[in-house]
Enzyme design. Sequence first.
Site, PDB file in Angstrom:
ATOM      1  N   LYS A 137      45.159  39.463  42.415  1.00 21.18           N
ATOM      2  CA  LYS A 137      46.234  39.984  41.551  1.00 21.18           C
ATOM      3  C   LYS A 137      45.720  40.254  40.133  1.00 21.18           C
ATOM      4  O   LYS A 137      45.952  41.326  39.582  1.00 21.18           O
ATOM      5  CB  LYS A 137      47.388  38.974  41.526  1.00 21.18           C
ATOM      6  CG  LYS A 137      48.578  39.407  40.680  1.00 21.18           C
ATOM      7  CD  LYS A 137      49.839  38.696  41.107  1.00 21.18           C
ATOM      8  CE  LYS A 137      50.031  37.357  40.416  1.00 21.18           C
ATOM      9  NZ  LYS A 137      50.361  37.465  38.994  1.00 21.18           N
TER      10      LYS A 137
ATOM     11  N   ARG B 146      44.121  44.476  36.054  1.00 20.23           N
ATOM     12  CA  ARG B 146      43.102  44.923  35.083  1.00 20.23           C
ATOM     13  C   ARG B 146      42.482  46.258  35.490  1.00 20.23           C
ATOM     14  O   ARG B 146      42.179  47.099  34.649  1.00 20.23           O
ATOM     15  CB  ARG B 146      42.022  43.843  34.930  1.00 20.23           C
ATOM     16  CG  ARG B 146      42.530  42.633  34.120  1.00 20.23           C
ATOM     17  CD  ARG B 146      41.770  41.388  34.487  1.00 20.23           C
ATOM     18  NE  ARG B 146      42.081  40.247  33.621  1.00 20.23           N
ATOM     19  CZ  ARG B 146      43.155  39.467  33.750  1.00 20.23           C
ATOM     20  NH1 ARG B 146      44.061  39.723  34.673  1.00 20.23           N
ATOM     21  NH2 ARG B 146      43.342  38.441  32.935  1.00 20.23           N
TER      22      ARG B 146
ATOM     23  N   ASP C 200      47.368  28.212  38.625  1.00 24.49           N
ATOM     24  CA  ASP C 200      48.381  28.704  39.569  1.00 24.49           C
ATOM     25  C   ASP C 200      48.426  27.882  40.859  1.00 24.49           C
ATOM     26  O   ASP C 200      49.331  28.042  41.666  1.00 24.49           O
ATOM     27  CB  ASP C 200      48.129  30.183  39.894  1.00 24.49           C
ATOM     28  CG  ASP C 200      48.392  31.060  38.678  1.00 24.49           C
ATOM     29  OD1 ASP C 200      49.157  30.642  37.788  1.00 24.49           O
ATOM     30  OD2 ASP C 200      47.814  32.165  38.600  1.00 24.49           O
TER      31      ASP C 200
ATOM     32  N   LYS D 100      55.799  29.191  33.131  1.00 24.07           N
ATOM     33  CA  LYS D 100      55.428  30.222  34.114  1.00 24.07           C
ATOM     34  C   LYS D 100      56.716  30.888  34.608  1.00 24.07           C
ATOM     35  O   LYS D 100      57.752  30.790  33.965  1.00 24.07           O
ATOM     36  CB  LYS D 100      54.625  29.589  35.256  1.00 24.07           C
ATOM     37  CG  LYS D 100      53.260  29.063  34.806  1.00 24.07           C
ATOM     38  CD  LYS D 100      52.327  30.187  34.403  1.00 24.07           C
ATOM     39  CE  LYS D 100      50.997  29.700  33.921  1.00 24.07           C
ATOM     40  NZ  LYS D 100      50.152  30.761  33.376  1.00 24.07           N
TER      41      LYS D 100
ATOM     42  N   ARG E 177      57.455  25.083  36.593  1.00 21.48           N
ATOM     43  CA  ARG E 177      56.866  24.703  37.890  1.00 21.48           C
ATOM     44  C   ARG E 177      56.740  23.195  38.058  1.00 21.48           C
ATOM     45  O   ARG E 177      56.617  22.709  39.194  1.00 21.48           O
ATOM     46  CB  ARG E 177      55.511  25.406  38.083  1.00 21.48           C
ATOM     47  CG  ARG E 177      55.681  26.891  38.346  1.00 21.48           C
ATOM     48  CD  ARG E 177      54.377  27.627  38.549  1.00 21.48           C
ATOM     49  NE  ARG E 177      54.643  29.015  38.931  1.00 21.48           N
ATOM     50  CZ  ARG E 177      53.740  29.990  38.909  1.00 21.48           C
ATOM     51  NH1 ARG E 177      52.490  29.727  38.535  1.00 21.48           N
ATOM     52  NH2 ARG E 177      54.057  31.212  39.278  1.00 21.48           N
TER      53      ARG E 177
ATOM     54  N   ARG F 198      54.974  31.324  43.716  1.00 19.04           N
ATOM     55  CA  ARG F 198      54.045  30.205  43.959  1.00 19.04           C
ATOM     56  C   ARG F 198      54.800  28.951  44.421  1.00 19.04           C
ATOM     57  O   ARG F 198      54.273  28.160  45.200  1.00 19.04           O
ATOM     58  CB  ARG F 198      53.204  29.913  42.715  1.00 19.04           C
ATOM     59  CG  ARG F 198      52.456  31.144  42.221  1.00 19.04           C
ATOM     60  CD  ARG F 198      50.955  30.943  42.107  1.00 19.04           C
ATOM     61  NE  ARG F 198      50.324  32.198  41.713  1.00 19.04           N
ATOM     62  CZ  ARG F 198      49.754  33.058  42.554  1.00 19.04           C
ATOM     63  NH1 ARG F 198      49.694  32.794  43.841  1.00 19.04           N
ATOM     64  NH2 ARG F 198      49.229  34.189  42.116  1.00 19.04           N
TER      65      ARG F 198
HETATM   66  C1  S3P Z   1      46.640  35.431  34.669  1.00  7.81           C
HETATM   67  C2  S3P Z   1      46.412  34.346  33.895  1.00  7.81           C
HETATM   68  C3  S3P Z   1      47.153  33.070  34.039  1.00  7.81           C
HETATM   69  C4  S3P Z   1      47.835  32.964  35.390  1.00  7.81           C
HETATM   70  C5  S3P Z   1      48.545  34.219  35.783  1.00  7.81           C
HETATM   71  C6  S3P Z   1      47.598  35.415  35.785  1.00  7.81           C
HETATM   72  C7  S3P Z   1      45.885  36.676  34.384  1.00  7.81           C
HETATM   73  O1  S3P Z   1      48.123  33.008  33.019  1.00  7.81           O
HETATM   74  O2  S3P Z   1      48.733  31.884  35.397  1.00  7.81           O
HETATM   75  O3  S3P Z   1      49.112  34.091  37.080  1.00  7.81           O
HETATM   76  O4  S3P Z   1      45.856  37.574  35.242  1.00  7.81           O
HETATM   77  O5  S3P Z   1      45.316  36.760  33.301  1.00  7.81           O
HETATM   78  P1  S3P Z   1      47.733  32.495  31.540  1.00  7.81           P
HETATM   79  O6  S3P Z   1      46.534  33.234  31.169  1.00  7.81           O
HETATM   80  O7  S3P Z   1      48.876  32.823  30.653  1.00  7.81           O
HETATM   81  O8  S3P Z   1      47.534  31.019  31.719  1.00  7.81           O
END
Ligand code: S3P
Length: 427
Positions: free
Chosen positions: A21, A26, A315, A342, A346, A388
Amino acid sequence: MELVLEKNNKLRGNIFVPGDKSISHRSLILGSIAQGETRIYNFLNSLDCLKTLECVQALGAEIELGKDNSVKIKGEGLYGLQEPKDILDVGNSGTTIRLLTGLLSGQNFYSVLNGDVSIRKRPMKRIVEPLRLMGADIWGRKDGQFAPLSVRGNKLNPLHYTLPVASAQVKTALLLAGLYITGGTIIKEPLPTRDHTEKMLEIMQADLKISPSEIKVMGGKELRGTDIFIPGDISSAAYFIAAASILKDSQITIRQVGVNPTRTGIIEILKKMGTKIETLNYQIKSNEPQADLKIEYSKLKGVEIKKENVPFLIDELPLIAVVATQAQGKTVVSGARELRVKETDRIKAMVSELKKMGADIKEKEDGFIVNGPTGLQGAVCESYNDHRIAMSLAVAALLAEGKTIIKNSECIDISFPGFGKTLQKLI
Ligand code: S3P
């Protein structure tokens, strides 16, 4: 929709999980501002990533989504995007809103971002504050703390900034803004976080310097479109890794999973608890490591997870709560306050639902404590519309006596469409 699951004794077989994901988001964003074509393979066709796709399309990017989860983007360079005609809707996706706010801060047009009820409760100050220090013009509810956010693109200035929270989303938002700044933007992290953005920027030939203490991006240099092969998402694989770890006589293999060391905290912790995990066919594709993971059931013991371990398995912590119910002794998770902001809180969600199933779990302000092992009983559980939480409870359901019902399970499609079918292959 309700997901109804019954106890299952073991998992056996080979599976693939959908694309990562974080990397999928990105690839769309960077592909849209690169020069020339970017082809993405094994893109995650899930609700969250489709929101990013719709947003970059609304910003004028030319994108074709193929039937085989491939994506073709015709990038027009750093200044190829255009003012969107409507509000950008990020749905439930924190990654989309935070990354795009960074990207939009350096454009020469105005845009507005909004999302669902959960998004409007999530903290945005963490990106708005440093972006404003760069000179960005951003407004939001409660002085920029909450979405909807509106961004009037501006000429930005370089920034030296230490992130107050270890967040890859915040780091990425600042790196994206930094691409538009003449001069060097320097970011320091309190703890290392997932580095997919840096890895992708490298293969797109950005001017980036990475040292153990900081990341420096020199803006103004065009990115080159490229081919991006996305590995299976370790955060999706984690549900099956965990289930195989706690269901006796299980043995499964998950093929081509991303094993970037900034994401493999779940493997390290499960190994520490006693799970047998083998890494096979290791290779690097598009600057990201991937491997096949072979997992076998074994007796587990409790473990301590501290602040410094958290970013590499953030996560997966709800899932660790489930695994801990089957481990001998105490599992303590600390330094994980981030879980409270989140898609839902959670910590609260897992403590409440696992208690319903008979677990010995206590809430801590910054984590939880589980005493195991305990037998679980089927129950009617809430997903809190959090993918999740829903999938972690599905793993608990496989252990529990009787029937478990997980309410509003459609949220699973946020990150893992086909979760149920993949599980069926192993049962
Ligand atoms: C993610 C970073 C994490 C993660 C999220 C996806 C990302 O969040 O919990 O599911 O793709 O950069 P944080 O960077 O805010 O901790």
